[in-house]
Design a protein around this motif. Structure first.
Motif, PDB file in Angstrom:
ATOM      1  N   PHE A 140      -8.514   7.759  10.790  1.00  0.00           N
ATOM      2  CA  PHE A 140      -9.727   7.702   9.981  1.00  0.00           C
ATOM      3  C   PHE A 140      -9.727   6.358   9.276  1.00  0.00           C
ATOM      4  N   TRP A 141     -10.877   5.995   8.735  1.00  0.00           N
ATOM      5  CA  TRP A 141     -11.049   4.691   8.091  1.00  0.00           C
ATOM      6  C   TRP A 141     -11.360   4.846   6.613  1.00  0.00           C
ATOM      7  N   VAL A 142     -10.871   3.901   5.827  1.00  0.00           N
ATOM      8  CA  VAL A 142     -11.268   3.776   4.425  1.00  0.00           C
ATOM      9  C   VAL A 142     -11.942   2.414   4.313  1.00  0.00           C
ATOM     10  N   MET A 143     -13.246   2.427   4.060  1.00  0.00           N
ATOM     11  CA  MET A 143     -14.045   1.209   4.015  1.00  0.00           C
ATOM     12  C   MET A 143     -14.395   0.852   2.570  1.00  0.00           C
ATOM     13  N   SER A 174       0.794  -1.219   0.000  1.00  0.00           N
ATOM     14  CA  SER A 174       0.000   0.000   0.000  1.00  0.00           C
ATOM     15  C   SER A 174       0.829   1.273   0.000  1.00  0.00           C
ATOM     16  N   LEU A 175       1.990   1.236   0.645  1.00  0.00           N
ATOM     17  CA  LEU A 175       2.786   2.443   0.758  1.00  0.00           C
ATOM     18  C   LEU A 175       4.084   2.289  -0.017  1.00  0.00           C
ATOM     19  N   VAL A 176       4.193   3.075  -1.080  1.00  0.00           N
ATOM     20  CA  VAL A 176       5.396   3.059  -1.900  1.00  0.00           C
ATOM     21  C   VAL A 176       5.825   4.499  -2.090  1.00  0.00           C
ATOM     22  N   ILE A 197     -16.449   3.115  -2.016  1.00  0.00           N
ATOM     23  CA  ILE A 197     -15.438   3.570  -1.059  1.00  0.00           C
ATOM     24  C   ILE A 197     -16.096   4.541  -0.097  1.00  0.00           C
ATOM     25  N   LEU A 198     -15.851   4.347   1.192  1.00  0.00           N
ATOM     26  CA  LEU A 198     -16.372   5.232   2.234  1.00  0.00           C
ATOM     27  C   LEU A 198     -15.223   5.603   3.162  1.00  0.00           C
ATOM     28  N   ILE A 199     -15.007   6.912   3.336  1.00  0.00           N
ATOM     29  CA  ILE A 199     -14.011   7.411   4.286  1.00  0.00           C
ATOM     30  C   ILE A 199     -14.764   7.966   5.480  1.00  0.00           C
ATOM     31  N   ARG A 230      -2.614   3.247  -2.261  1.00  0.00           N
ATOM     32  CA  ARG A 230      -3.374   2.858  -3.442  1.00  0.00           C
ATOM     33  C   ARG A 230      -4.582   2.044  -3.017  1.00  0.00           C
ATOM     34  N   LEU A 231      -5.745   2.464  -3.494  1.00  0.00           N
ATOM     35  CA  LEU A 231      -7.006   1.862  -3.079  1.00  0.00           C
ATOM     36  C   LEU A 231      -7.766   1.311  -4.275  1.00  0.00           C
TER      37      LEU A 231
END
Length: 202
Positions: free
Chosen positions: A88-91, A28-30, A181-183, A44-45
Protein backbone atom coordinates in the motif's frame (compact mmCIF):
# COMPACT_ATOMS: atom_id res chain seq x y z
CA UNK A 1 -3.62 -0.39 -26.26
CA UNK A 2 -0.77 -2.33 -24.64
CA UNK A 3 1.71 0.14 -26.13
CA UNK A 4 -0.31 3.00 -24.64
CA UNK A 5 -0.33 1.25 -21.26
CA UNK A 6 3.46 0.81 -21.38
CA UNK A 7 3.91 4.49 -22.28
CA UNK A 8 1.55 5.49 -19.48
CA UNK A 9 3.48 3.47 -16.94
CA UNK A 10 6.69 5.25 -17.92
CA UNK A 11 5.04 8.68 -17.71
CA UNK A 12 3.27 7.90 -14.45
CA UNK A 13 6.46 6.54 -12.96
CA UNK A 14 8.33 9.72 -13.76
CA UNK A 15 5.53 11.99 -12.58
CA UNK A 16 4.51 10.14 -9.43
CA UNK A 17 7.70 8.68 -8.05
CA UNK A 18 11.38 9.29 -8.12
CA UNK A 19 13.71 6.34 -7.61
CA UNK A 20 13.16 4.81 -4.21
CA UNK A 21 15.36 3.15 -1.65
CA UNK A 22 14.43 1.17 1.43
CA UNK A 23 13.85 3.33 4.48
CA UNK A 24 16.76 3.16 6.87
CA UNK A 25 16.34 1.94 10.41
CA UNK A 26 17.58 5.28 11.68
CA UNK A 27 14.93 7.31 9.84
CA UNK A 28 11.52 5.72 9.38
CA UNK A 29 11.79 2.40 11.16
CA UNK A 30 12.97 2.38 14.75
CA UNK A 31 12.18 -0.50 17.12
CA UNK A 32 9.53 0.70 19.61
CA UNK A 33 10.57 0.81 23.23
CA UNK A 34 7.48 -0.98 24.54
CA UNK A 35 7.41 -3.88 22.06
CA UNK A 36 9.85 -6.43 20.76
CA UNK A 37 11.52 -5.40 17.49
CA UNK A 38 10.38 -8.76 16.11
CA UNK A 39 6.74 -7.71 16.61
CA UNK A 40 6.33 -4.20 15.21
CA UNK A 41 8.32 -1.21 14.07
CA UNK A 42 7.03 2.38 13.92
CA UNK A 43 6.77 4.30 10.69
CA UNK A 44 6.87 8.01 11.52
CA UNK A 45 5.07 10.23 9.04
CA UNK A 46 4.25 13.90 8.51
CA UNK A 47 2.00 15.71 10.96
CA UNK A 48 3.17 13.58 13.90
CA UNK A 49 1.48 10.38 12.66
CA UNK A 50 3.09 7.08 13.64
CA UNK A 51 1.98 3.68 12.32
CA UNK A 52 3.13 0.54 14.14
CA UNK A 53 3.80 -1.85 11.27
CA UNK A 54 4.29 -5.61 11.51
CA UNK A 55 8.01 -6.31 11.32
CA UNK A 56 7.55 -8.39 8.16
CA UNK A 57 6.39 -5.29 6.23
CA UNK A 58 9.10 -3.33 4.43
CA UNK A 59 9.18 0.41 3.74
CA UNK A 60 10.53 1.92 0.51
CA UNK A 61 10.82 5.54 -0.50
CA UNK A 62 10.27 8.49 1.77
CA UNK A 63 8.80 11.94 2.04
CA UNK A 64 5.62 12.24 0.00
CA UNK A 65 5.74 8.78 -1.63
CA UNK A 66 6.18 5.80 0.64
CA UNK A 67 5.45 2.23 -0.38
CA UNK A 68 4.89 -0.34 2.36
CA UNK A 69 5.43 -3.82 0.94
CA UNK A 70 3.39 -6.43 2.79
CA UNK A 71 4.03 -9.59 0.76
CA UNK A 72 5.48 -10.83 -2.52
CA UNK A 73 6.78 -7.97 -4.66
CA UNK A 74 8.70 -8.21 -7.93
CA UNK A 75 10.00 -4.61 -7.87
CA UNK A 76 9.44 -2.80 -4.55
CA UNK A 77 11.17 0.35 -5.82
CA UNK A 78 8.81 0.58 -8.80
CA UNK A 79 6.35 3.38 -9.51
CA UNK A 80 2.75 3.58 -8.31
CA UNK A 81 1.36 1.40 -11.12
CA UNK A 82 4.03 -1.28 -10.71
CA UNK A 83 2.14 -4.62 -10.85
CA UNK A 84 2.72 -7.80 -8.85
CA UNK A 85 3.69 -6.03 -5.63
CA UNK A 86 1.56 -6.60 -2.56
CA UNK A 87 1.74 -3.23 -0.88
CA UNK A 88 0.00 0.00 0.00
CA UNK A 89 1.08 3.61 -0.41
CA UNK A 90 1.30 6.58 1.93
CA UNK A 91 1.15 9.75 -0.16
CA UNK A 92 1.88 13.33 0.87
CA UNK A 93 1.35 16.81 -0.55
CA UNK A 94 3.27 16.52 -3.82
CA UNK A 95 1.70 13.18 -4.79
CA UNK A 96 -1.76 14.47 -3.87
CA UNK A 97 -1.27 17.52 -6.12
CA UNK A 98 -1.11 15.27 -9.19
CA UNK A 99 -3.08 12.29 -7.88
CA UNK A 100 -6.31 12.76 -9.80
CA UNK A 101 -7.07 11.42 -13.25
CA UNK A 102 -5.11 13.31 -15.88
CA UNK A 103 -2.62 14.36 -13.16
CA UNK A 104 -5.14 16.83 -11.74
CA UNK A 105 -5.15 17.44 -7.96
CA UNK A 106 -6.60 14.54 -6.01
CA UNK A 107 -10.16 15.24 -4.86
CA UNK A 108 -12.07 12.37 -3.22
CA UNK A 109 -15.35 14.04 -4.20
CA UNK A 110 -14.45 13.76 -7.87
CA UNK A 111 -12.74 10.39 -8.15
CA UNK A 112 -10.11 7.98 -6.87
CA UNK A 113 -6.36 8.38 -6.66
CA UNK A 114 -5.45 7.69 -10.29
CA UNK A 115 -2.44 9.66 -11.56
CA UNK A 116 -2.86 8.65 -15.20
CA UNK A 117 -4.23 9.86 -18.51
CA UNK A 118 -5.09 6.43 -19.94
CA UNK A 119 -5.75 2.87 -18.83
CA UNK A 120 -3.13 1.84 -16.27
CA UNK A 121 -2.02 -1.77 -15.77
CA UNK A 122 -3.88 -3.90 -13.25
CA UNK A 123 -2.02 -4.49 -9.98
CA UNK A 124 -2.33 -8.27 -10.30
CA UNK A 125 -1.55 -8.62 -14.02
CA UNK A 126 0.35 -6.13 -16.21
CA UNK A 127 -1.28 -7.58 -19.34
CA UNK A 128 -4.65 -6.27 -18.12
CA UNK A 129 -5.86 -2.72 -17.68
CA UNK A 130 -7.60 -1.38 -14.59
CA UNK A 131 -10.91 0.44 -14.62
CA UNK A 132 -12.25 2.06 -11.45
CA UNK A 133 -15.96 2.66 -10.91
CA UNK A 134 -17.92 4.94 -8.59
CA UNK A 135 -17.25 4.63 -4.87
CA UNK A 136 -19.31 1.92 -3.19
CA UNK A 137 -18.33 2.99 0.34
CA UNK A 138 -17.88 6.56 1.53
CA UNK A 139 -17.59 7.72 5.12
CA UNK A 140 -15.06 8.37 7.84
CA UNK A 141 -12.69 6.08 9.70
CA UNK A 142 -10.54 6.76 12.74
CA UNK A 143 -6.80 7.05 12.22
CA UNK A 144 -5.65 7.04 15.81
CA UNK A 145 -7.40 9.04 18.51
CA UNK A 146 -8.95 12.35 17.52
CA UNK A 147 -8.32 12.08 13.78
CA UNK A 148 -10.80 10.90 11.17
CA UNK A 149 -9.94 10.14 7.59
CA UNK A 150 -12.29 10.34 4.66
CA UNK A 151 -12.67 6.67 3.74
CA UNK A 152 -13.66 5.51 0.27
CA UNK A 153 -13.75 2.17 -1.51
CA UNK A 154 -13.65 2.23 -5.30
CA UNK A 155 -14.55 -0.99 -7.17
CA UNK A 156 -11.95 -1.98 -9.73
CA UNK A 157 -12.03 -4.27 -12.75
CA UNK A 158 -9.07 -5.84 -14.54
CA UNK A 159 -9.91 -5.98 -18.23
CA UNK A 160 -8.43 -7.05 -21.56
CA UNK A 161 -8.01 -4.62 -24.45
CA UNK A 162 -11.47 -5.55 -25.72
CA UNK A 163 -13.01 -4.65 -22.36
CA UNK A 164 -13.56 -8.26 -21.22
CA UNK A 165 -13.34 -8.45 -17.43
CA UNK A 166 -10.89 -10.99 -16.01
CA UNK A 167 -10.90 -10.15 -12.31
CA UNK A 168 -11.91 -7.52 -9.76
CA UNK A 169 -10.32 -5.65 -6.87
CA UNK A 170 -11.09 -2.76 -4.52
CA UNK A 171 -9.10 0.42 -4.09
CA UNK A 172 -9.35 1.59 -0.49
CA UNK A 173 -8.39 5.14 0.41
CA UNK A 174 -7.97 6.94 3.73
CA UNK A 175 -7.55 10.70 3.27
CA UNK A 176 -6.58 13.14 6.01
CA UNK A 177 -7.02 16.56 4.33
CA UNK A 178 -5.65 18.67 7.18
CA UNK A 179 -2.43 16.66 7.41
CA UNK A 180 -2.30 16.08 3.62
CA UNK A 181 -1.88 12.33 4.01
CA UNK A 182 -3.47 9.77 1.68
CA UNK A 183 -3.22 5.99 2.15
CA UNK A 184 -4.05 3.94 -0.96
CA UNK A 185 -4.46 0.14 -0.94
CA UNK A 186 -5.39 -2.02 -3.94
CA UNK A 187 -4.64 -5.34 -2.24
CA UNK A 188 -7.17 -5.34 0.62
CA UNK A 189 -4.13 -5.64 2.88
CA UNK A 190 -4.97 -7.74 5.96
CA UNK A 191 -4.40 -5.78 9.15
CA UNK A 192 -4.04 -2.35 7.51
CA UNK A 193 -7.36 -1.01 8.84
CA UNK A 194 -6.32 -2.05 12.36
CA UNK A 195 -2.87 -0.46 12.00
CA UNK A 196 -4.51 2.82 11.00
CA UNK A 197 -7.11 2.67 13.75
CA UNK A 198 -4.35 2.10 16.33
CA UNK A 199 -2.10 4.88 14.97
CA UNK A 200 -0.66 7.44 17.36
CA UNK A 201 -0.11 11.19 16.99
CA UNK A 202 2.46 13.42 18.61
Amino acid sequence: MLAQMIMLVAVAGAAVLAAQAPASASSSLVPPSSLSAATTAPLRLRGGLTLDLPSSWRVYGGGDQIRVVTGACARPRGHYFEPNCRSFWVMGTQAIKTGGEGFQPYNPNQGPFYPAVDVAPCATDPALGQVLGKAVTAGYRAVGVGHKARYLVWPGRCVRGNGAQQSTFSQREWYLPKERILIVDQWNTPGLATVLKNATWS
